[in-house]
Every structure is written in C-alpha cells, then in structure tokens.
Design an enzyme around this catalytic site. Structure first.
Site, PDB file in Angstrom:
ATOM      1  N   ASP A  56       0.543  -1.407   0.173  1.00  0.00           N
ATOM      2  CA  ASP A  56       0.295  -0.032  -0.108  1.00  0.00           C
ATOM      3  C   ASP A  56       0.681   1.272  -0.378  1.00  0.00           C
ATOM      4  OD1 ASP A  56      -2.556   1.637   0.728  1.00  0.00           O
ATOM      5  OD2 ASP A  56      -0.702   2.255   1.889  1.00  0.00           O
ATOM      6  N   TYR A  61       1.750  10.435   0.895  1.00  0.00           N
ATOM      7  CA  TYR A  61       4.105   9.339   1.961  1.00  0.00           C
ATOM      8  C   TYR A  61       4.534  10.276   0.815  1.00  0.00           C
ATOM      9  CZ  TYR A  61       0.248   6.409   3.649  1.00  0.00           C
ATOM     10  OH  TYR A  61      -1.369   5.817   3.611  1.00  0.00           O
ATOM     11  N   LYS A  86      -3.884   6.068  -3.060  1.00  0.00           N
ATOM     12  CA  LYS A  86      -5.400   6.805  -2.566  1.00  0.00           C
ATOM     13  C   LYS A  86      -5.753   8.260  -3.413  1.00  0.00           C
ATOM     14  CE  LYS A  86      -3.793   4.998   1.798  1.00  0.00           C
ATOM     15  NZ  LYS A  86      -2.437   4.397   2.107  1.00  0.00           N
TER      16      LYS A  86
END
Length: 339
Positions: A56, A61, A86
């Site tokens: 993931d 990030y 995401k």
C-alpha cells in the site's frame, strides 16, 4: 531466500486476494524519521521475496516519495503484487520556502491540496500511475476524508464533493476494470458508516480503530462490513508505536489511561511468554471481515522482526485471559469464540 507460506484472503466479492500480512508504504517515505532511498527500496523488495503480495502507498506519503520508491521495485516484479494507492490529495510543486513538509523528513517538493470531486479523483489517480510508473493499480482508497482530518465543518464541502461526483468516478474506474476494488482509507470508522449510504464498497483501510488496544470499530462498522461483503485492511496495528514499546498513541504522546491499559495487556502476554507486538499483529485476523494487517517497517531488518512476531505461536488461552480480564471489548472475536 525461502518464501513464507502466507494465508490469503479475498477482497470483498472481487477477484483480488491478498496475503494476510501486507506492507505499508508510509514509514518508507520518511514519516518523522529519514529513511534512505536504497533502504526503502530494499524493504519493498524483501517483502516481495518473502512472499507478501500486498503493498500500500499514497500520494501523501513523502508527498510523492513513497509512490516513486514503491513503483521502482514493483513494476519489475514477477508476479506483480496487489498495489493500492489513494485519492483525495493533489500534489502541486512549490518553492522550498513555501512548502509545508508536515511530518515528512525529506518530502518531494510539493504541497498537497484536498480534492474529492469527480475530476479531482480522476486526476489524482492518473498522477499516481505516473509516479508509480504503472499502467494500473488494483485497489483505490479515498484518503483521509472525515472529521479527524478536516473537522466537522471543514469536512462538509469535501463530503459533498465525494457524494456529488467523487464516488461516481470511483465506480467508473471499477466498472471499466481500470481498478479492481474501491474503498476508503481513514483513521475513523464513523465516516465509513456514512460511506455505506453512498453505495457499495469493496474494501476499507482502517488505521488504529480495531487493534489489540482498541475495538471501537467492532459494532456497528465491522458487523456492517460482514453484512455488506466488504473487506477491511487493518492499518496501524501497533497504534502508532505504543504496542511495540513506544510512547505514542494516535501520533501523539499516549495519555496515562492508554499507557496503563497497555501495561495490563503486556502483563497477560508475559504470563504466556508471548511478545506483545506478536499478539497485536495477529489479533485483528480473528474477525472475518479483516483480510489483511498492514504494518509499516522502515528496513528489511524491521520487516524480519515483524515476521518473527507474525510467526509466533500464540496459545488460545492468552486471548481467553485477555477477555476474562475485560481487556477486550465484549463480543470481540478471538480464536475459538468471542470475548
């Protein structure tokens, strides 16, 4: 290196299956602490070599760093693991003096801008493919929508974006086969109950709310997931570090009540000669809605430590003892029964 034989579980009613242990990509991007890029790439490669089939990541990030690093490894992997990223944040270039680095030690030179609209989600998805260097991802989460991130009033316009067009974009991507599964990735279960009112979802990534320390998501959320055939990935299984000997809970210094409860859980684990982190990792999988536990190691060595905890033999009596001492919420599934 010998691959481990991990259990796999299906994602909702999709054709996707993942190993019950996954690899989270936040820490690799330097969350609070710098992680050298070679070390980050080596961690992803090590996970794949061990037989982990789910990785993931997210634009947030490292403000793009995680997707770049993950993509460099997985795009040449054979077979390619299941990849999730995401939507909900767009990255825009910014001069260094105007950058909001947040908790990232060495982010790429961008600031993030929230956008949960139809066009924003489509743009976010396309940008992620470019950063990853992939033609597709398997799972797509709406990231950090909800009151924890935006506040009650601040979340209203973002929810209107998701309900007014964002969900339609996600359904379009899934219906066209561009992604295999859609869901939300958040730190609060309440917004996931709201999401059920929008339509059908395949999978949710929920961090911190169904752990050995906290089972607030047990009902009605996890019960609804079972009824609606939606899977749950458990992020943050160590509750920001408090369950591996740290002093943080929900990314802040843990309050005394939390510290005291961790001591009580730890005492039961010591009675059975089981490391507390091992119990924390294995606990969520007793719930049938849970398909994966997603820790975030910073190095191959940390991943090996996690794997040792993962493979620790835990006697059923430990879970019974936790239940008898009321350290698990009533009705919590445990091996062989419920608390």
């Amino acid at each position: 290196m010998t691959q481990r034989s991990f259990e796999t579980r299906r994602i909702g009613e999709t054709n996707l299956s993942v190993t019950t242990l996954g690899l989270g990509g936040a820490s690799l991007a330097g969350n609070f602490t710098r992680v050298p890029e070679d070390q980050a790439r080596a961690t992803v490669a090590h996970a794949l070599e061990l037989g982990i089939t789910y990785v993931d990541t997210a634009p947030q990030y490292g403000l793009g760093r995680s997707e770049h690093l993950v993509g460099e490894v997985v795009r040449n992997a054979s077979p390619r693991p299941v990849i999730s990223t995401k939507v909900g944040r767009l990255l825009r270039p910014v001069p260094p003096e105007r950058q909001d680095k947040g908790n990232w030690a060495e982010p790429l030179p961008f600031n993030q801008h929230y956008d949960y609209s139809h066009d924003g989600i489509m743009r976010s998805f396309e940008d992620s493919l470019q950063r990853l260097g992939l033609d597709r991802v398997d799972m797509l989460y709406v990231h950090d929508i909800g009151t924890v991130t935006h506040g009650v009033e601040g979340n209203r316009p973002y929810w209107a974006q998701l309900s007014g067009g964002g969900y339609r974009a996600l359904r379009r991507l899934r219906d066209e086969g561009v992604v295999g599964a859609i869901g939300l990735g958040v730190n609060e279960w309440e917004v996931l109950m709201d999401a059920f009112a929008l339509g059908d979802w395949d999978v949710f990534l929920l961090a911190g709310r169904y752990t050995l320390l906290e089972q607030t998501a047990l009902a009605p959320f996890l019960a609804t997931c079972v009824d609606r055939n939606a899977s749950v990935v458990i992020g943050g299984p160590f509750n920001s570090g408090i369950l591996v000997g740290g002093d943080t809970f929900d990314y802040a210094r843990a309050p005394e009540a939390v510290v005291r409860r961790v001591r009580e859980i730890g005492a039961v684990c010591r009675d059975f000669d089981v490391p507390l982190p091992a119990a924390a990792l294995q606990f969520p999988l007793a719930h049938k809605a849970v398909c994966n536990v997603l820790p975030g190691p910073r190095s191959p060595q940390e991943l090996d430590e996690i794997l040792a905890w993962w493979e620790t033999d835990i006697p059923p009596e430990l879970w019974t003892a936790l239940a008898e001492k009321r350290l698990l919420a009533p009705g919590t599934p445990i091996p062989g029964g419920t608390a």
